[in-house]
Design an enzyme around this catalytic site. Structure first.
Site, PDB file in Angstrom:
ATOM      1  N   ASP A  26      45.919 -43.946  27.919  1.00 58.86           N
ATOM      2  CA  ASP A  26      44.776 -44.020  29.084  1.00 58.86           C
ATOM      3  C   ASP A  26      44.197 -43.133  28.966  1.00 58.86           C
ATOM      4  O   ASP A  26      44.249 -42.001  29.365  1.00 58.86           O
ATOM      5  CB  ASP A  26      45.395 -45.096  29.891  1.00 58.86           C
ATOM      6  CG  ASP A  26      43.900 -45.200  30.693  1.00 58.86           C
ATOM      7  OD1 ASP A  26      43.328 -45.962  30.244  1.00 58.86           O
ATOM      8  OD2 ASP A  26      44.328 -45.650  31.797  1.00 58.86           O
ATOM      9  N   SER A  27      42.874 -43.381  29.464  1.00 57.07           N
ATOM     10  CA  SER A  27      41.939 -41.990  30.568  1.00 57.07           C
ATOM     11  C   SER A  27      41.875 -41.786  31.444  1.00 57.07           C
ATOM     12  O   SER A  27      41.853 -40.173  31.968  1.00 57.07           O
ATOM     13  CB  SER A  27      40.547 -42.711  30.901  1.00 57.07           C
ATOM     14  OG  SER A  27      40.744 -44.114  32.026  1.00 57.07           O
ATOM     15  N   GLU A  86      41.505 -44.534  40.792  1.00 52.76           N
ATOM     16  CA  GLU A  86      42.385 -42.920  40.560  1.00 52.76           C
ATOM     17  C   GLU A  86      42.336 -42.351  42.153  1.00 52.76           C
ATOM     18  O   GLU A  86      42.708 -41.311  41.877  1.00 52.76           O
ATOM     19  CB  GLU A  86      41.167 -41.949  39.423  1.00 52.76           C
ATOM     20  CG  GLU A  86      41.330 -42.923  38.373  1.00 52.76           C
ATOM     21  CD  GLU A  86      42.233 -42.464  37.504  1.00 52.76           C
ATOM     22  OE1 GLU A  86      43.102 -41.092  37.714  1.00 52.76           O
ATOM     23  OE2 GLU A  86      43.196 -43.367  36.092  1.00 52.76           O
ATOM     24  N   CYS A 112      40.733 -54.059  31.955  1.00 49.83           N
ATOM     25  CA  CYS A 112      40.122 -52.704  32.449  1.00 49.83           C
ATOM     26  C   CYS A 112      41.707 -52.431  33.410  1.00 49.83           C
ATOM     27  O   CYS A 112      42.184 -53.399  33.729  1.00 49.83           O
ATOM     28  CB  CYS A 112      39.673 -52.195  33.759  1.00 49.83           C
ATOM     29  SG  CYS A 112      39.932 -50.067  33.795  1.00 49.83           S
TER      30      CYS A 112
HETATM   31  N1  DGL Z   1      41.957 -48.447  32.070  1.00 47.84           N
HETATM   32  C1  DGL Z   1      40.621 -47.465  31.274  1.00 47.84           C
HETATM   33  C2  DGL Z   1      40.038 -49.267  31.213  1.00 47.84           C
HETATM   34  O1  DGL Z   1      40.939 -50.185  30.649  1.00 47.84           O
HETATM   35  C3  DGL Z   1      39.425 -47.735  31.929  1.00 47.84           C
HETATM   36  C4  DGL Z   1      39.209 -46.646  32.886  1.00 47.84           C
HETATM   37  C5  DGL Z   1      38.219 -45.457  32.900  1.00 47.84           C
HETATM   38  O2  DGL Z   1      36.571 -45.381  33.184  1.00 47.84           O
HETATM   39  O3  DGL Z   1      38.465 -44.064  32.305  1.00 47.84           O
HETATM   40  O4  DGL Z   1      39.136 -49.398  30.855  1.00 47.84           O
END
Ligand code: DGL
Length: 278
Positions: free
Chosen positions: A24-25, A164, A196
């Site tokens: 993940d990011s 975050e 998300c």
């Molecule tokens: N967790 C990421 C998603 O499911 C998004 C988070 C981000 O914007 O980095 O889209």
């Protein structure tokens, strides 16, 4: 910045005892990792959070694709037996490239959540809340095209910033959530996809604003079930008793990752490793 070319890292013969790679990011994919661990407790996992470059949501799709493939290449290089793109934005940008690039199964988050929502909606009005990147890609529209469901998409860019920063409650979050979600409520959606993987951590405020009559579908839980189904069908689930190893790797500050990870997810997150992608 590393340029990701068209090299296809190979893993040779897939080993049943190899770990599952989860990406993940940032922190959001931890909700997927925890759901996978609940379903497959014997599996080793390697989690990679690209916290140095989070959030992905506001970035152009091409950049998200480049970052994603760079991170997935690293996981494949660790010898994982399957990849879980535990991020809707990254799945929207790079799923097809990843499936072509790697010789191992690649699981994503969008189709499993879309399918579930289309199945359980009673009035056919499905909402999705997501990042701007996921909304721009229209990947949920594509995933629902064959169903009778009508989709209402609402980007909620500030939600990732709250998570975050470790903020999952409070007046400011409630106000922001009310602004984002009221249009979906007014449309009468009866099913809302948390599109998300950060958002399950905000399901308290989302459900407070949407009301009990709206069913929330978590892309994290649904993708964990999809991972379980795919690994089982392909006979890739470990069989012998085993105390699982869980590695957590961040491209950002490991201390900050551990601090926030433990606050949000408890003892599940520990022993953070640092990775520098150049
Ligand atoms: N967790 C990421 C998603 O499911 C998004 C988070 C981000 O914007 O980095 O889209």
């Amino acid at each position: 910045m590393t340029t990701v070319g068209h090299r296809r890292p190979t893993v040779g013969r897939v080993r049943i005892n190899a770990p599952i790679g989860i990406f993940d990011s940032g922190f959001g994919g931890l909700t997927v990792a925890r759901a996978i661990v609940d379903l497959l407790p014997d599996e080793d996992i390697i989690y990679l959070g690209d916290t140095a470059r989070t959030p992905y949501g506001p970035r152009p799709i091409a950049e998200v694709r480049e970052f994603t493939l760079e991170c997935l290449d690293w996981l494949v290089g660790q010898g994982v037996k399957a990849l879980v793109i535990a991020c809707n934005t990254a799945s929207s940008a790079a799923l097809r490239d990843a499936r072509e690039r790697y010789d191992i199964p690649v699981i994503e988050v969008i189709l499993p959540a879309a399918r579930k929502a289309a199945t359980i909606s009673r009035n056919g009005k499905v909402g999705v809340i997501c990042t701007q990147g996921t909304a721009n890609s229209r990947s949920y529209d594509d995933a629902l095209v064959a169903s009778r469901a009508k989709l209402f998409t609402q980007p909620c860019p500030r939600f990732v910033d709250f998570v975050e920063a470790g903020i999952t409650s409070g007046v400011e979050l409630l106000e922001v959530a009310t602004d984002y979600l009221t249009p979906l409520k007014d449309e009468g959606v009866d099913t809302l996809i948390l599109g998300c993987t950060h958002y399950p951590l905000l399901s308290g405020v989302v459900s407070l604003v949407m009301g009990e009559e709206v069913t929330l579908v978590s892309s994290s839980d649904e993708s964990a079930r999809a991972a379980y189904a795919l690994l089982t069908r392909r006979n890739l689930v470990r069989t012998e008793p085993h105390v699982a190893t869980r590695r957590f790797v961040t491209t950002g500050d490991p201390k900050a990752f551990e601090g926030l990870g433990r606050r949000l997810m408890g003892g599940f997150v520990s022993g953070i490793e640092s990775l520098h992608l150049d």
